[in-house]
Design a protein around this motif. Sequence first.
Motif, PDB file in Angstrom:
ATOM      1  N   LEU A 209      73.356  76.294  36.384  1.00 56.82           N
ATOM      2  CA  LEU A 209      72.991  77.488  37.153  1.00 56.82           C
ATOM      3  C   LEU A 209      71.489  77.733  37.084  1.00 56.82           C
ATOM      4  O   LEU A 209      70.894  77.701  36.005  1.00 56.82           O
ATOM      5  CB  LEU A 209      73.739  78.717  36.593  1.00 56.82           C
ATOM      6  CG  LEU A 209      73.465  80.064  37.270  1.00 56.82           C
ATOM      7  CD1 LEU A 209      73.900  80.034  38.733  1.00 56.82           C
ATOM      8  CD2 LEU A 209      74.190  81.175  36.515  1.00 56.82           C
ATOM      9  N   ILE A 210      70.880  77.955  38.270  1.00 60.15           N
ATOM     10  CA  ILE A 210      69.454  78.264  38.361  1.00 60.15           C
ATOM     11  C   ILE A 210      69.309  79.548  39.167  1.00 60.15           C
ATOM     12  O   ILE A 210      69.853  79.662  40.270  1.00 60.15           O
ATOM     13  CB  ILE A 210      68.666  77.133  39.045  1.00 60.15           C
ATOM     14  CG1 ILE A 210      68.846  75.817  38.264  1.00 60.15           C
ATOM     15  CG2 ILE A 210      67.187  77.483  39.145  1.00 60.15           C
ATOM     16  CD1 ILE A 210      68.276  74.607  38.972  1.00 60.15           C
ATOM     17  N   SER A 214      64.350  80.542  36.845  1.00 55.16           N
ATOM     18  CA  SER A 214      64.931  80.417  35.512  1.00 55.16           C
ATOM     19  C   SER A 214      66.193  79.569  35.537  1.00 55.16           C
ATOM     20  O   SER A 214      66.944  79.574  36.507  1.00 55.16           O
ATOM     21  CB  SER A 214      65.271  81.803  34.933  1.00 55.16           C
ATOM     22  OG  SER A 214      64.106  82.576  34.768  1.00 55.16           O
ATOM     23  N   ILE A 215      66.387  78.836  34.425  1.00 53.00           N
ATOM     24  CA  ILE A 215      67.612  78.069  34.216  1.00 53.00           C
ATOM     25  C   ILE A 215      68.476  78.855  33.238  1.00 53.00           C
ATOM     26  O   ILE A 215      67.978  79.334  32.215  1.00 53.00           O
ATOM     27  CB  ILE A 215      67.298  76.688  33.617  1.00 53.00           C
ATOM     28  CG1 ILE A 215      66.287  75.932  34.478  1.00 53.00           C
ATOM     29  CG2 ILE A 215      68.560  75.870  33.433  1.00 53.00           C
ATOM     30  CD1 ILE A 215      65.654  74.758  33.763  1.00 53.00           C
ATOM     31  N   ILE A 216      69.767  78.993  33.538  1.00 52.06           N
ATOM     32  CA  ILE A 216      70.678  79.694  32.637  1.00 52.06           C
ATOM     33  C   ILE A 216      71.411  78.645  31.810  1.00 52.06           C
ATOM     34  O   ILE A 216      72.209  77.852  32.329  1.00 52.06           O
ATOM     35  CB  ILE A 216      71.683  80.565  33.407  1.00 52.06           C
ATOM     36  CG1 ILE A 216      70.956  81.430  34.450  1.00 52.06           C
ATOM     37  CG2 ILE A 216      72.496  81.415  32.446  1.00 52.06           C
ATOM     38  CD1 ILE A 216      69.920  82.352  33.860  1.00 52.06           C
ATOM     39  N   LEU A 217      71.117  78.616  30.515  1.00 48.62           N
ATOM     40  CA  LEU A 217      71.745  77.667  29.597  1.00 48.62           C
ATOM     41  C   LEU A 217      72.233  78.406  28.364  1.00 48.62           C
ATOM     42  O   LEU A 217      71.452  79.123  27.724  1.00 48.62           O
ATOM     43  CB  LEU A 217      70.750  76.576  29.171  1.00 48.62           C
ATOM     44  CG  LEU A 217      70.455  75.453  30.165  1.00 48.62           C
ATOM     45  CD1 LEU A 217      69.367  74.547  29.617  1.00 48.62           C
ATOM     46  CD2 LEU A 217      71.713  74.639  30.440  1.00 48.62           C
ATOM     47  N   SER A 218      73.501  78.253  28.060  1.00 47.27           N
ATOM     48  CA  SER A 218      74.101  78.896  26.875  1.00 47.27           C
ATOM     49  C   SER A 218      73.823  80.396  26.862  1.00 47.27           C
ATOM     50  O   SER A 218      73.552  80.991  25.818  1.00 47.27           O
ATOM     51  CB  SER A 218      73.560  78.256  25.591  1.00 47.27           C
ATOM     52  OG  SER A 218      73.871  76.886  25.548  1.00 47.27           O
ATOM     53  N   GLY A 219      73.861  81.006  28.050  1.00 49.05           N
ATOM     54  CA  GLY A 219      73.661  82.442  28.148  1.00 49.05           C
ATOM     55  C   GLY A 219      72.222  82.892  28.041  1.00 49.05           C
ATOM     56  O   GLY A 219      71.953  84.093  27.952  1.00 49.05           O
TER      57      GLY A 219
END
Length: 240
Positions: A209-210, A214-219
């Motif tokens: 998810l972008i 910003s990239i959404i990684l592990s919340g």
Amino acid sequence: MEPHTTPLRCLVVDDEPLAAKLISTYVDRTPFLELAGEVHTAEEALETIQAGQIDLVFLDIRMPRLTGMQLARLLPDTTRVVFTTAYADHAVEGFRVHALDYLLKPVSYEEFLEAATRALRDSRPTEPATPAATPDYLMVKSEYRLIRIPLADIVYVEGLKDYVKIYLESDTKPILTLMSMKSLEEAMPAPRFVRVHRSFIVNLDKVRLIERNSIILSGRCIPVSDSYRRRFFALLGGEA
């Protein structure tokens, strides 16, 4: 790959006789290995390797005159290297010379056997010599321990001055290690791992998810800075 029926010819190189003898004993205990020799200087090792086929070298790093790291750069592609050392601060450099493994002294037989088995799997006696495969793991020092981290388990890395935090998919607690972002970036295979910010490296396989920049990684929202934005989106196959 078909089973390797001929034992791998091994050379043990260590300027400490007791340490060399321990590794030689391990070689003798292992059915698919053959001890071709035990020497105590890099110069003796180079002479032995040039005189005949050596498949695998168990090599100390800190030796007088010519170090193990320098010797590794002089070896033929057909000779694989497993470093054995009392110091953990050469792990990243070891990857740059395509070391098969990096064992921290005192080496247990279980650790030795794991490295030897990897050498056996990697051997291809009927094929032309090829460069060493890229390791599928990363070795880092954290809290006086040397930790082996599967690359597939790394979600992202965060830089904090002289340290980095490595966030894993399988663990909620990141691993903190004394290392620069530049050194770590060089040790991680591209384009699988890409720098998206001065303080962040992400695993592209984990990006789902972008949102805007910003990239959404592990919340967590990881920023994509302008200087890295174009390359990041190009690797994803999308628009910058």
